[in-house]
Design a protein around this motif. Structure first.
Motif, PDB file in Angstrom:
ATOM      1  N   TRP A  56       0.838  -1.075   0.038  1.00  0.00           N
ATOM      2  CA  TRP A  56      -0.074   0.094   0.086  1.00  0.00           C
ATOM      3  C   TRP A  56       0.858   1.364  -0.050  1.00  0.00           C
ATOM      4  O   TRP A  56       0.293   2.257  -0.440  1.00  0.00           O
ATOM      5  N   THR A  57       1.925   1.215   0.480  1.00  0.00           N
ATOM      6  CA  THR A  57       2.822   2.401   0.538  1.00  0.00           C
ATOM      7  C   THR A  57       3.303   2.864  -0.942  1.00  0.00           C
ATOM      8  O   THR A  57       3.393   3.733  -1.427  1.00  0.00           O
ATOM      9  N   LEU A  58       3.555   1.629  -1.566  1.00  0.00           N
ATOM     10  CA  LEU A  58       4.108   1.754  -3.033  1.00  0.00           C
ATOM     11  C   LEU A  58       3.009   2.405  -3.881  1.00  0.00           C
ATOM     12  O   LEU A  58       2.993   3.225  -4.319  1.00  0.00           O
ATOM     13  N   LEU A  62       2.275   5.795  -5.901  1.00  0.00           N
ATOM     14  CA  LEU A  62       2.309   5.717  -7.261  1.00  0.00           C
ATOM     15  C   LEU A  62       0.863   6.611  -7.702  1.00  0.00           C
ATOM     16  O   LEU A  62       0.841   7.468  -8.739  1.00  0.00           O
ATOM     17  N   MET A  63      -0.045   6.405  -6.839  1.00  0.00           N
ATOM     18  CA  MET A  63      -1.311   7.171  -7.058  1.00  0.00           C
ATOM     19  C   MET A  63      -1.073   8.791  -6.813  1.00  0.00           C
ATOM     20  O   MET A  63      -1.704   9.632  -7.731  1.00  0.00           O
ATOM     21  N   ALA A  64      -0.476   9.060  -5.721  1.00  0.00           N
ATOM     22  CA  ALA A  64      -0.377  10.363  -5.576  1.00  0.00           C
ATOM     23  C   ALA A  64       0.601  11.176  -6.766  1.00  0.00           C
ATOM     24  O   ALA A  64       0.178  12.075  -7.398  1.00  0.00           O
ATOM     25  N   VAL A  65       1.713  10.564  -7.255  1.00  0.00           N
ATOM     26  CA  VAL A  65       2.451  11.017  -8.220  1.00  0.00           C
ATOM     27  C   VAL A  65       1.555  10.905  -9.612  1.00  0.00           C
ATOM     28  O   VAL A  65       1.583  12.189 -10.248  1.00  0.00           O
ATOM     29  N   ALA A  66       0.907   9.968 -10.027  1.00  0.00           N
ATOM     30  CA  ALA A  66      -0.087  10.153 -11.146  1.00  0.00           C
ATOM     31  C   ALA A  66      -1.094  11.325 -10.927  1.00  0.00           C
ATOM     32  O   ALA A  66      -1.228  11.962 -11.880  1.00  0.00           O
ATOM     33  N   ALA A  67      -1.555  11.446 -10.025  1.00  0.00           N
ATOM     34  CA  ALA A  67      -2.608  12.834  -9.626  1.00  0.00           C
ATOM     35  C   ALA A  67      -2.036  14.069 -10.062  1.00  0.00           C
ATOM     36  O   ALA A  67      -2.400  14.907 -10.542  1.00  0.00           O
ATOM     37  N   TRP A 114     -13.222  -0.662  -7.865  1.00  0.00           N
ATOM     38  CA  TRP A 114     -12.546  -1.216  -8.978  1.00  0.00           C
ATOM     39  C   TRP A 114     -12.939  -0.324 -10.160  1.00  0.00           C
ATOM     40  O   TRP A 114     -12.356  -0.138 -11.174  1.00  0.00           O
ATOM     41  N   ILE A 115     -14.272  -0.150 -10.337  1.00  0.00           N
ATOM     42  CA  ILE A 115     -14.906   0.753 -11.479  1.00  0.00           C
ATOM     43  C   ILE A 115     -14.401   1.932 -11.353  1.00  0.00           C
ATOM     44  O   ILE A 115     -13.930   2.634 -12.397  1.00  0.00           O
ATOM     45  N   ALA A 116     -14.258   2.721 -10.200  1.00  0.00           N
ATOM     46  CA  ALA A 116     -13.838   3.858 -10.178  1.00  0.00           C
ATOM     47  C   ALA A 116     -12.291   4.343 -10.522  1.00  0.00           C
ATOM     48  O   ALA A 116     -11.844   5.163 -10.994  1.00  0.00           O
ATOM     49  N   ILE A 117     -11.648   3.157  -9.962  1.00  0.00           N
ATOM     50  CA  ILE A 117     -10.061   3.152 -10.218  1.00  0.00           C
ATOM     51  C   ILE A 117      -9.931   2.889 -12.003  1.00  0.00           C
ATOM     52  O   ILE A 117      -9.091   3.782 -12.572  1.00  0.00           O
ATOM     53  N   LEU A 118     -10.468   2.241 -12.574  1.00  0.00           N
ATOM     54  CA  LEU A 118     -10.409   2.014 -14.100  1.00  0.00           C
ATOM     55  C   LEU A 118     -10.916   3.340 -14.661  1.00  0.00           C
ATOM     56  O   LEU A 118     -10.118   3.714 -15.696  1.00  0.00           O
ATOM     57  N   ALA A 119     -12.063   4.157 -14.191  1.00  0.00           N
ATOM     58  CA  ALA A 119     -12.352   5.100 -14.815  1.00  0.00           C
ATOM     59  C   ALA A 119     -11.246   6.195 -14.733  1.00  0.00           C
ATOM     60  O   ALA A 119     -10.860   7.047 -15.561  1.00  0.00           O
ATOM     61  N   THR A 120     -10.685   6.262 -13.485  1.00  0.00           N
ATOM     62  CA  THR A 120      -9.754   7.300 -13.186  1.00  0.00           C
ATOM     63  C   THR A 120      -8.503   6.942 -14.101  1.00  0.00           C
ATOM     64  O   THR A 120      -7.862   7.862 -14.560  1.00  0.00           O
ATOM     65  N   LEU A 121      -7.895   5.841 -14.208  1.00  0.00           N
ATOM     66  CA  LEU A 121      -6.946   5.161 -14.920  1.00  0.00           C
ATOM     67  C   LEU A 121      -7.309   5.655 -16.461  1.00  0.00           C
ATOM     68  O   LEU A 121      -6.160   6.302 -17.099  1.00  0.00           O
ATOM     69  N   PHE A 135      -1.195   3.894 -12.537  1.00  0.00           N
ATOM     70  CA  PHE A 135      -2.511   3.482 -11.883  1.00  0.00           C
ATOM     71  C   PHE A 135      -2.700   1.924 -12.237  1.00  0.00           C
ATOM     72  O   PHE A 135      -3.524   1.326 -11.428  1.00  0.00           O
ATOM     73  N   VAL A 136      -2.025   1.242 -13.108  1.00  0.00           N
ATOM     74  CA  VAL A 136      -2.248  -0.114 -13.473  1.00  0.00           C
ATOM     75  C   VAL A 136      -1.632  -1.048 -12.105  1.00  0.00           C
ATOM     76  O   VAL A 136      -2.538  -1.809 -11.914  1.00  0.00           O
ATOM     77  N   PRO A 137      -0.437  -0.783 -11.408  1.00  0.00           N
ATOM     78  CA  PRO A 137      -0.354  -1.790 -10.477  1.00  0.00           C
ATOM     79  C   PRO A 137      -1.327  -1.584  -9.355  1.00  0.00           C
ATOM     80  O   PRO A 137      -1.969  -2.728  -8.795  1.00  0.00           O
ATOM     81  N   TYR A 138      -2.207  -0.620  -9.061  1.00  0.00           N
ATOM     82  CA  TYR A 138      -3.247  -0.231  -8.090  1.00  0.00           C
ATOM     83  C   TYR A 138      -4.344  -1.075  -8.634  1.00  0.00           C
ATOM     84  O   TYR A 138      -5.292  -1.742  -7.692  1.00  0.00           O
ATOM     85  N   LEU A 139      -4.729  -1.157  -9.874  1.00  0.00           N
ATOM     86  CA  LEU A 139      -5.757  -1.789 -10.418  1.00  0.00           C
ATOM     87  C   LEU A 139      -5.598  -3.221 -10.174  1.00  0.00           C
ATOM     88  O   LEU A 139      -6.651  -3.877 -10.056  1.00  0.00           O
ATOM     89  N   ALA A 140      -4.347  -3.733 -10.557  1.00  0.00           N
ATOM     90  CA  ALA A 140      -3.914  -4.913 -10.643  1.00  0.00           C
ATOM     91  C   ALA A 140      -4.234  -5.426  -8.960  1.00  0.00           C
ATOM     92  O   ALA A 140      -4.789  -6.614  -8.835  1.00  0.00           O
ATOM     93  N   TRP A 141      -3.837  -4.563  -7.876  1.00  0.00           N
ATOM     94  CA  TRP A 141      -3.820  -4.839  -6.622  1.00  0.00           C
ATOM     95  C   TRP A 141      -5.258  -5.054  -6.171  1.00  0.00           C
ATOM     96  O   TRP A 141      -5.737  -6.110  -5.405  1.00  0.00           O
ATOM     97  N   VAL A 142      -5.944  -4.135  -6.280  1.00  0.00           N
ATOM     98  CA  VAL A 142      -7.601  -4.054  -6.251  1.00  0.00           C
ATOM     99  C   VAL A 142      -8.298  -5.336  -6.822  1.00  0.00           C
ATOM    100  O   VAL A 142      -9.216  -5.813  -6.354  1.00  0.00           O
TER     101      VAL A 142
END
Length: 158
Positions: A56-58, A62-67, A114-121, A135-142
């Protein structure tokens, strides 16, 4: 605006995105694994507890940098609204699962996440390809977490 002022503002924005993103899990600090979770029947592929902190730290980083990358291109636009929706859904899962012990409702909630992550990605990718890829690793983890949530729900009917 001068270049150094612009860089300062950008750096502060990055720090802001990191702080806000890491605050999401802090909203559910009182709802962490306990004796109830330890007593659940789990599949053989259930990850060890020590893996969740580093993962989750990683992912939050990654999410914050993407945003931040998206913010640098378009400011506070629709893609960032989606980001904050998925972040709120992310924060909501832990209290539902660990706090309320509602495996079925947690499964429903993680599907929405999951749907919200995909839409964000997809939205991020249109603005900045790198942000989408982050965002791909986050979607994979979720996706994995959703599968685990489903399996726990099936193994432990209430």
């Amino acid at each position: 605006m001068s270049t150094s002022s612009s860089k300062s503002r950008s750096g502060l924005a990055l720090v802001g995105f990191i702080v806000v993103t890491f605050c999401a899990p802090l909203l559910s600090v009182g709802s962490m694994p306990d004796a109830w979770y330890a007593a659940l029947q789990k599949p053989s592929w259930n990850p060890p507890a020590w893996l969740f902190g580093p993962a989750w730290t990683l992912l939050y980083t990654l999410m914050a940098v993407a945003a931040w990358l998206v913010w640098k291109r378009v400011g506070c636009a629709r893609p960032l609204a989606l980001y904050f929706v998925q972040l709120a859904l992310n924060a909501a899962w832990t209290p539902i699962f660990f706090g309320a012990h509602q495996l079925g409702w947690a499964l429903f909630e993680i599907v929405l996440l999951w749907i919200a992550i995909l839409a964000t990605l997809l939205s991020f990718r249109r603005v900045n390809r790198a942000a989408g890829w982050l965002f791909v690793p986050y979607l994979a983890w979720v996706t994995f977490a959703m599968t685990l949530n489903y399996t726990l729900w099936k193994l432990n009917p209430s």
